[in-house]
Design a protein around this motif. Structure first.
Motif, PDB file in Angstrom:
ATOM      1  N   TYR A  81       0.874  -1.173   0.000  1.00  0.00           N
ATOM      2  CA  TYR A  81       0.000   0.000   0.000  1.00  0.00           C
ATOM      3  C   TYR A  81       0.907   1.218   0.000  1.00  0.00           C
ATOM      4  O   TYR A  81       1.783   1.342   0.850  1.00  0.00           O
ATOM      5  CB  TYR A  81      -0.918   0.016   1.233  1.00  0.00           C
ATOM      6  N   ALA A  83       1.525   5.073   0.561  1.00  0.00           N
ATOM      7  CA  ALA A  83       0.991   6.243   1.263  1.00  0.00           C
ATOM      8  C   ALA A  83       1.556   7.499   0.621  1.00  0.00           C
ATOM      9  O   ALA A  83       2.773   7.641   0.492  1.00  0.00           O
ATOM     10  CB  ALA A  83       1.375   6.198   2.736  1.00  0.00           C
ATOM     11  N   TYR A  90      -3.051  11.139   4.526  1.00  0.00           N
ATOM     12  CA  TYR A  90      -2.384  10.333   3.499  1.00  0.00           C
ATOM     13  C   TYR A  90      -3.412   9.493   2.761  1.00  0.00           C
ATOM     14  O   TYR A  90      -4.354   8.964   3.363  1.00  0.00           O
ATOM     15  CB  TYR A  90      -1.340   9.400   4.136  1.00  0.00           C
ATOM     16  N   LEU A  92      -3.989   5.958   0.760  1.00  0.00           N
ATOM     17  CA  LEU A  92      -3.392   4.623   0.735  1.00  0.00           C
ATOM     18  C   LEU A  92      -3.829   3.951  -0.555  1.00  0.00           C
ATOM     19  O   LEU A  92      -5.004   3.630  -0.729  1.00  0.00           O
ATOM     20  CB  LEU A  92      -3.832   3.802   1.952  1.00  0.00           C
ATOM     21  N   CYS A  94      -3.789   0.902  -3.058  1.00  0.00           N
ATOM     22  CA  CYS A  94      -3.604  -0.547  -3.122  1.00  0.00           C
ATOM     23  C   CYS A  94      -3.076  -0.907  -4.509  1.00  0.00           C
ATOM     24  O   CYS A  94      -3.812  -0.858  -5.492  1.00  0.00           O
ATOM     25  CB  CYS A  94      -4.935  -1.242  -2.848  1.00  0.00           C
ATOM     26  N   TRP A 127      -6.213   9.169   5.485  1.00  0.00           N
ATOM     27  CA  TRP A 127      -5.830   8.364   6.635  1.00  0.00           C
ATOM     28  C   TRP A 127      -4.709   9.046   7.408  1.00  0.00           C
ATOM     29  O   TRP A 127      -3.895   9.747   6.834  1.00  0.00           O
ATOM     30  CB  TRP A 127      -5.367   6.976   6.186  1.00  0.00           C
ATOM     31  N   LEU A 129      -1.499   7.964   9.659  1.00  0.00           N
ATOM     32  CA  LEU A 129      -0.667   6.825   9.981  1.00  0.00           C
ATOM     33  C   LEU A 129       0.117   7.096  11.257  1.00  0.00           C
ATOM     34  O   LEU A 129       0.531   8.236  11.506  1.00  0.00           O
ATOM     35  CB  LEU A 129       0.305   6.524   8.836  1.00  0.00           C
ATOM     36  N   ILE A 134      -3.627   2.924  11.801  1.00  0.00           N
ATOM     37  CA  ILE A 134      -4.102   3.605  10.595  1.00  0.00           C
ATOM     38  C   ILE A 134      -5.521   4.061  10.922  1.00  0.00           C
ATOM     39  O   ILE A 134      -6.423   3.244  11.093  1.00  0.00           O
ATOM     40  CB  ILE A 134      -4.114   2.694   9.360  1.00  0.00           C
TER      41      ILE A 134
END
Length: 194
Positions: A81, A83, A90, A92, A94, A127, A129, A134
Motif C-alpha cells: 500500500y 501512502a 495520506y 493509501l 492498493c 488516513w 498513519l 491507521i
C-alpha cells in the motif's frame, strides 16, 4: 532498465522494516499492513465502493525476527500500500487493485466500512498513519484493525478498542524492489533534504 543479479548480504537492509518510532512529518512510502508478523493485508473481498473487508496472506515465512523485517520478494511486493501525502492526511493506494483505500461513510458504526475506490475522494480516502495505527481522518473513531476471531480472520475497520492492533512495515525510500531476480529502478521519491 533492469539487470540480472544475485542478491547478497548487505549491512543495510532493503527489506520492509517494522515502524517502531514516529516518522514525524512524512509518512509517505510503501507499506505492508500486518498483524503479529504473520498476516499481511491483501485486497478487498467484495465489490468496490461497498462495505467490505480485506483478505490476508500468510507472510510468516518472510519475517526475520532478528531485525524485525519482512523480505522483499514477488509475494510481499504484491501486498504493498503506497501512502502519499494529501491535504488532510495520506492516501493509501492498493497496488494490487489499482485503487484507493477508503471508508463508505463518516460513521462510528462497529461494522466494517472499509472500501476500495477507483478514484481518490478526500471525504473517504484520507488516513492518519502512526506506530501500529491507521486511522480514518473523516471518522476519527475508525481504525484499520485485525479481526482475530476464529472463522472471521480479516482486516477491517473497527473502533480503536475493537479487535487487534496492526503493524506497519515500511520499505526504505532508497531500497530497490527486487522481483524475480531482477532489480527494478529505484523509487521516484526524492530523499534529498530528509
Amino acid at each position: 532498465a533492469s539487470d540480472n543479479c544475485t542478491r547478497t548480504e548487505n549491512p543495510v537492509s532493503h527489506d520492509y522494516k517494522l515502524v517502531e518510532t514516529d516518522l514525524g512529518d512524512d509518512w509517505s512510502g510503501d507499506y505492508l499492513i500486518v498483524y503479529n508478523n504473520t498476516y499481511a493485508m491483501n485486497t478487498h473481498s467484495g465489490n468496490q465502493n461497498t462495505n467490505t473487508f480485506a483478505t490476508y496472506i500468510d507472510i510468516s515465512d518472510y519475517y526475520n525476527s532478528s531485525d524485525k523485517s519482512i523480505a522483499v520478494n514477488d509475494v510481499t511486493n504484491a501486498l504493498v500500500y503506497t501512502a502519499e501525502k494529501t491535504t488532510n492526511g495520506y492516501s493509501l493506494y492498493c497496488n494490487a487493485d489499482n485503487s484507493f483505500l477508503g471508508i463508505t461513510a463518516n460513521t462510528t458504526d462497529t461494522g466494517s466500512k472499509l472500501r476500495w475506490d477507483t478514484s481518490y475522494s478526500t471525504s473517504a480516502c484520507d488516513w492518519k498513519l502512526g506506530v501500529g495505527t491507521i486511522q480514518n481522518v473523516g471518522s476519527s473513531t475508525l481504525y484499520i484493525r485485525w479481526n482475530n476471531n476464529s472463522g472471521s480472520y480479516r482486516f477491517a475497520t473497527y473502533k480503536v478498542d475493537g479487535q487487534q492492533a496492526i503493524q506497519l512495515f515500511r520499505l526504505p525510500s532508497t531500497a530497490p524492489k527486487i522481483m524475480s531476480g531482477e532489480i527494478d529502478e529505484f523509487p521516484a521519491r526524492s530523499t534529498i533534504g530528509r
